[in-house]
Design a protein around this motif. Structure first.
Motif, PDB file in Angstrom:
ATOM      1  N   SER A 103      -8.653  -4.040  -1.817  1.00 35.62           N
ATOM      2  CA  SER A 103      -8.365  -2.924  -0.907  1.00 35.62           C
ATOM      3  C   SER A 103      -7.232  -3.289   0.035  1.00 35.62           C
ATOM      4  N   GLY A 104      -6.691  -2.296   0.715  1.00 37.63           N
ATOM      5  CA  GLY A 104      -5.668  -2.489   1.738  1.00 37.63           C
ATOM      6  C   GLY A 104      -5.828  -1.407   2.790  1.00 37.63           C
ATOM      7  N   ARG A 105      -4.893  -1.387   3.734  1.00 39.86           N
ATOM      8  CA  ARG A 105      -4.942  -0.396   4.806  1.00 39.86           C
ATOM      9  C   ARG A 105      -3.672   0.437   4.783  1.00 39.86           C
ATOM     10  N   MET A 106      -3.822   1.730   4.992  1.00 37.72           N
ATOM     11  CA  MET A 106      -2.687   2.643   5.130  1.00 37.72           C
ATOM     12  C   MET A 106      -2.865   3.468   6.395  1.00 37.72           C
ATOM     13  N   LYS A 107      -1.795   4.145   6.762  1.00 40.64           N
ATOM     14  CA  LYS A 107      -1.788   4.942   7.987  1.00 40.64           C
ATOM     15  C   LYS A 107      -1.171   6.295   7.725  1.00 40.64           C
ATOM     16  N   THR A 108      -1.713   7.315   8.352  1.00 42.16           N
ATOM     17  CA  THR A 108      -1.078   8.627   8.342  1.00 42.16           C
ATOM     18  C   THR A 108      -1.240   9.225   9.734  1.00 42.16           C
TER      19      THR A 108
END
Length: 623
Positions: free
Chosen positions: A192-197
């Protein structure tokens, strides 16, 4: 308590709704688990559907028998066909929707699908035995058993919202995040990883000086999202445009030290193609203004969405800056913009069916695969739902190629190339844009869907009727003779060169100055033929004209696609131990081992795989 289903779908966003509907309509006993039944298909950001390349995806979902197009047509408060000044490969439908009606229309659709049950709860842990998912448990201690599980949790996995230096856990404003499910998934070897919106302020229209803005009107012609042709029922409204200015920018810059994007508070990856206003200031430091679009949230509400002003700056900075725009000098807002971080999973660990390569019968669709946008989510959702249902009873996987659909391009990009930022679809990502037009998505996909039992007979019959009408019209135009002396006065009126001798009607239609509609007024046989086409006359006329005017480009692209298809037919999965192929570079060996491509064509699209690597594999296959 324990429940048993064929398919469980977790999350009722745009991916989850399409996945659950598709699985149930294929006969699978399906359960859709959502945290809040009153937020089904919530449009978390802009209440709009479609746009460049996204509109094509919605028409493809509709052609397959999905519901996004139907719901959009019922809830549209403004419709526009974008890029009309360009060729038909670029035409993209877009509709502003009533946010609340969109939710309740989707809920009505889902509640009336046989085999589909909705359960309000939060999934907490996957149940996996011997590398195969067998169900899940929820935070309320309920156990669900299933043959296939589809994860479509959007931005809710370990969601964290930011406004200035303030951080609040949540999956969406005023809604809780989902915990433990990520860890349950990654414990089984899925990374998994992290994203931003982010999202902008919501504005009270009563405080806006519309006299200082430019109206952006919609269109009211025959175009719709759904090929089933349901007319728009709601009142059609304007959108509005204005611009930022240097005063606005100066105030925004004064707050950058408290911006979570620039003070190190947010470390995840944000969307390149939908940047925050503070990112625009950094990317375009010499630009004195940025265009903003004020768009209605519904038919009767005063709430409006400020497109182009996504921000996570402190609330006082956002509000003070906006009041320096003349139209917003007396501004009142319902809530400020904010950013949100969330978990996603590496899509290269998926097959083209969107089933995990690591855990059997586990499917993932939507933002959890690193995409951004309702439309990209819906396209993945319907494919995941179809294949989850197929997995229950056996059958051939349902996969769309890059020359068959934007959905095929989207999924192939995800599983072959992976993501290093939130993925958004553009027409430029597709090699065969002229084959993937919005006007013929039904011609490309409805028969495929009908053959697996998803698209219903009324949709299939409607497509066949349209196809026959277009073919008949093209045959007539291709053979109908035109006499120069009879047509030349009309050609002069239409601003095109008169004929020196007779020709076929198709030669006139090929002229850029002449449309089928205009020339029909001067050719009684053509007008009579068109007038007899009482059902979808304009749609058939447009499709006919596109096929005639762009036939050369269409045929050329088909030839190119067929050449590439030869590589698609060369299967390589399971034929090589890549660690032992010393003829390849270390990078090529590592990437081929990770992706484990099914075909030689897929291998050629992996970043870092060179033409010489493909030639080596061809030679080794020959041996």
């Amino acid at each position: 308590m324990e429940f048993k289903y064929d398919v469980i779908v977790v999350g009722a966003g745009h991916a989850g709704c399409e996945a659950a509907a598709a699985a149930a309509n294929l006969g699978a006993n399906t359960c859709l688990i959502t945290m809040d039944m009153n937020k089904i298909a919530q449009m978390s950001c802009n209440p709009a559907v479609g746009g460049i390349a996204k509109g094509q995806i919605v028409r493809e979902v509709d052609a397959l028998g999905g519901y996004m197009g139907i719901v959009t047509d019922r809830c549209a408060i403004q419709f526009r066909m974008l890029n009309r000044s360009k060729g038909p490969a670029m035409w993209s439908p877009r509709a502003q929707c009533d946010r609340e009606k969109f939710i309740w229309t989707w809920r009505e659709v889902l509640e009336n699908i046989p085999n589909l049950h909705i359960w309000q709860d939060t999934a907490e842990e996957l149940l996996i035995e011997k590398g195969e998912v067998i169900g899940l448990t929820t935070i309320w201690g309920v156990t669900f058993k299933a043959k296939s599980v589809v994860i479509t949790t959007g931005t809710f996995l370990n969601g964290l919202m930011h406004i200035g230096r303030k951080m609040v856990p949540g999956g969406r404003t005023a809604e809780p995040a989902s915990y433990h499910l990520t860890e349950s998934i990654t414990a089984n070897g899925i990374t998994s990883g992290r994203m931003k919106t982010g999202t902008p302020v919501r504005i009270d229209s009563r405080s806006v000086h519309f006299e200082d803005m430019e109206p952006q009107k919609g269109e009211d012609d025959f175009h719709h999202f759904s090929f089933m042709g349901e007319s728009r029922k709601l009142k059609q409204l304007n959108c509005w445009t204005c611009f930022t200015n240097p005063k606005v920018h100066n105030i925004l810059r004064s707050g950058l030290s408290d911006s979570p994007l620039y003070n190190g508070q947010i470390k995840s990856i944000g969307p390149r193609y939908c940047p925050s206003i503070e990112t625009k200031l950094f990317t375009f430091p010499n630009k004195e203004q940025h265009q903003l679009f004020l768009e209605p949230e519904g038919e009767t509400t005063n709430e409006m969405y400020l497109n182009g002003f996504s921000s996570s700056l402190p609330i006082d900075i956002q509000l003070t800056a906006l009041k320096k725009i003349p139209a917003f000098r007396d501004l009142e807002i319902y809530r400020s913009g904010y950013a949100i971080e969330y978990d996603y999973f590496d899509p290269t660990l998926l097959q083209h069916t969107l089933e995990s390569k690591v855990v059997k019968n586990l499917f993932l669709a939507g933002q959890v695969n690193g995409t951004t946008g309702y439309e990209e989510a819906a396209g993945q959702g319907i494919i995941a739902g179809i294949n989850a249902a197929i997995n229950c009873n056996g059958g051939k996987p349902f996969i769309l190629g890059r020359d068959e659909a934007y959905i095929g391009v989207l999924i192939d990009d995800l599983v072959t190339k992976g993501v290093d930022e939130p993925y958004r679809m553009f027409t430029s990502r597709a090699e065969y844009r002229i084959l993937l037009r919005q006007d013929d998505a039904d011609m490309r996909l409805t028969e495929k869907s009908f053959n697996i039992g998803l698209a219903k007979k009324d949709r299939y019959d409607r497509m066949i009727s349209k196809r026959d009408a277009i073919t008949s019209m093209i045959d007539f135009i291709g053979s109908y003779p035109i006499k120069a002396d009879k047509i030349n006065p009309a050609l002069e009126k239409l601003g095109t060169t008169p004929l020196s001798r007779g020709c076929k009607l198709i030669d006139l239609i090929n002229r850029p100055q002449i449309s089928l509609k205009d020339i029909a007024e001067y050719i009684p046989a053509l007008k009579d033929r068109l007038d007899k086409q009482t059902d979808r006359k304009e749609e058939i006329m447009e499709a006919t004209e596109v096929r005639i005017k762009y036939s050369g480009y269409i045929e050329r692209e088909k030839i190119i696609a067929n050449k590439i298809q030869r590589l698609e037919s060369i299967k390589i999965k399971g034929k090589f131990d890549y660690d032992q192929l010393k003829e390849l570079t270390i990078e090529a060996r590592q990437k081929l081992k990770k992706i484990n491509p099914v075909t030689l064509a897929q291998a050629s699209r992996i970043p870092g795989i060179s033409p010489s690597d493909i030639n080596v594999l061809l030679v080794l296959l020959g041996r």
